[in-house]
Design an enzyme around this catalytic site. Sequence first.
Site, PDB file in Angstrom:
ATOM      1  N   PRO A  64       0.819  -1.227   0.000  1.00  0.00           N
ATOM      2  CG  PRO A  64      -0.791  -1.573   1.641  1.00  0.00           C
ATOM      3  CD  PRO A  64       0.522  -2.101   1.147  1.00  0.00           C
ATOM      4  CG  ASP A  65      -0.362   4.272   1.685  1.00  0.00           C
ATOM      5  OD1 ASP A  65      -1.367   4.531   0.987  1.00  0.00           O
ATOM      6  OD2 ASP A  65      -0.412   4.050   2.907  1.00  0.00           O
ATOM      7  NE  ARG A  66       1.491   3.902  -6.658  1.00  0.00           N
ATOM      8  CZ  ARG A  66       0.252   3.426  -6.602  1.00  0.00           C
ATOM      9  NH1 ARG A  66      -0.119   2.591  -5.634  1.00  0.00           N
ATOM     10  NH2 ARG A  66      -0.633   3.762  -7.513  1.00  0.00           N
ATOM     11  CG  LEU A  67       5.253   3.319   1.720  1.00  0.00           C
ATOM     12  CD1 LEU A  67       4.975   3.512   3.212  1.00  0.00           C
ATOM     13  CD2 LEU A  67       6.451   4.182   1.307  1.00  0.00           C
ATOM     14  CG  HIS A  68       5.608  -0.840  -4.212  1.00  0.00           C
ATOM     15  ND1 HIS A  68       4.259  -1.062  -4.045  1.00  0.00           N
ATOM     16  CD2 HIS A  68       5.720   0.229  -5.039  1.00  0.00           C
ATOM     17  CE1 HIS A  68       3.590  -0.165  -4.762  1.00  0.00           C
ATOM     18  NE2 HIS A  68       4.450   0.642  -5.362  1.00  0.00           N
TER      19      HIS A  68
END
Length: 218
Positions: free
Chosen positions: A195-199
């Site tokens: 989520p939230d581009r915190l891959h």
Amino acid sequence: MSRDLGSFRESYDRAVLRRADLAAEPIEQFERWWDEWLSVPRRDATACVLATASSTGVPSARWVLCKGWDASGFEIYTNRESRKAHDLRANARAALVFGWLDDDHQVRVEGPVTEIDDATADAYWASRPRGSQLGGWASDQSEVLSGRDELEQHRAEAVERFGGDDDSGPPVPRPPYWGGYRIGIDRMEFWQGRPDRLHDRFSYSRSTDGWTIDRLSP
Ligand SMILES: Cc1cc2nc3c(=O)[nH]c(=O)nc-3n(C[C@H](O)[C@H](O)[C@H](O)COP(=O)(O)O)c2cc1C
């Protein structure tokens, strides 16, 4: 049909990838994700994108089918006079990307490229359907055609030359320009959407005594 591309958004919240979850070898990690990917039927399950670069550094990329892998690399088959093959002759390095997007997974491979030996290429060629074999003879892959007719004409010539397109016909030999490449593994990367581009991203880089594993910023 929406052209508001900013409105296409996915949330990546299906899984996490922790360092403690990782296999010691990248090929083992690949196989774990491969088993997940194949847990449901997939169209063109083995498809991946092969990127090459010409002698002058011009990149190009295209889908190919991966036909095997082991610790020494990933096998693909193609026409050795195609654009990609010309690139590989000039610059024997490539990158492969597997986009298993329904699992929020991306796998990247980078490494040196070698030609697959004739006996292995013969064995794979022999396993292909006759129609694909005749198509292999009919196509001067990457060359400009005057029209569809020219391609159909080449196929008709191949059918004539190799004893018909019935499966019970005599074997179709492997064209001298058709063969395989192995993309070796210098580096592999596993990307897990979060989520939230915190891959989560982990790279495996070959080092003198095995693999160095790093977590990379997404
Ligand atoms: C799903 C898919 C799989 C493909 N698999 C192969 C393949 O295994 N080998 C191949 O030569 N071309 C394959 N192609 C065609 C290539 O994408 C490409 O059009 C062709 O190899 C010529 O590329 P080049 O001109 O850059 O050499 C595939 C295309 C798609 C869409």
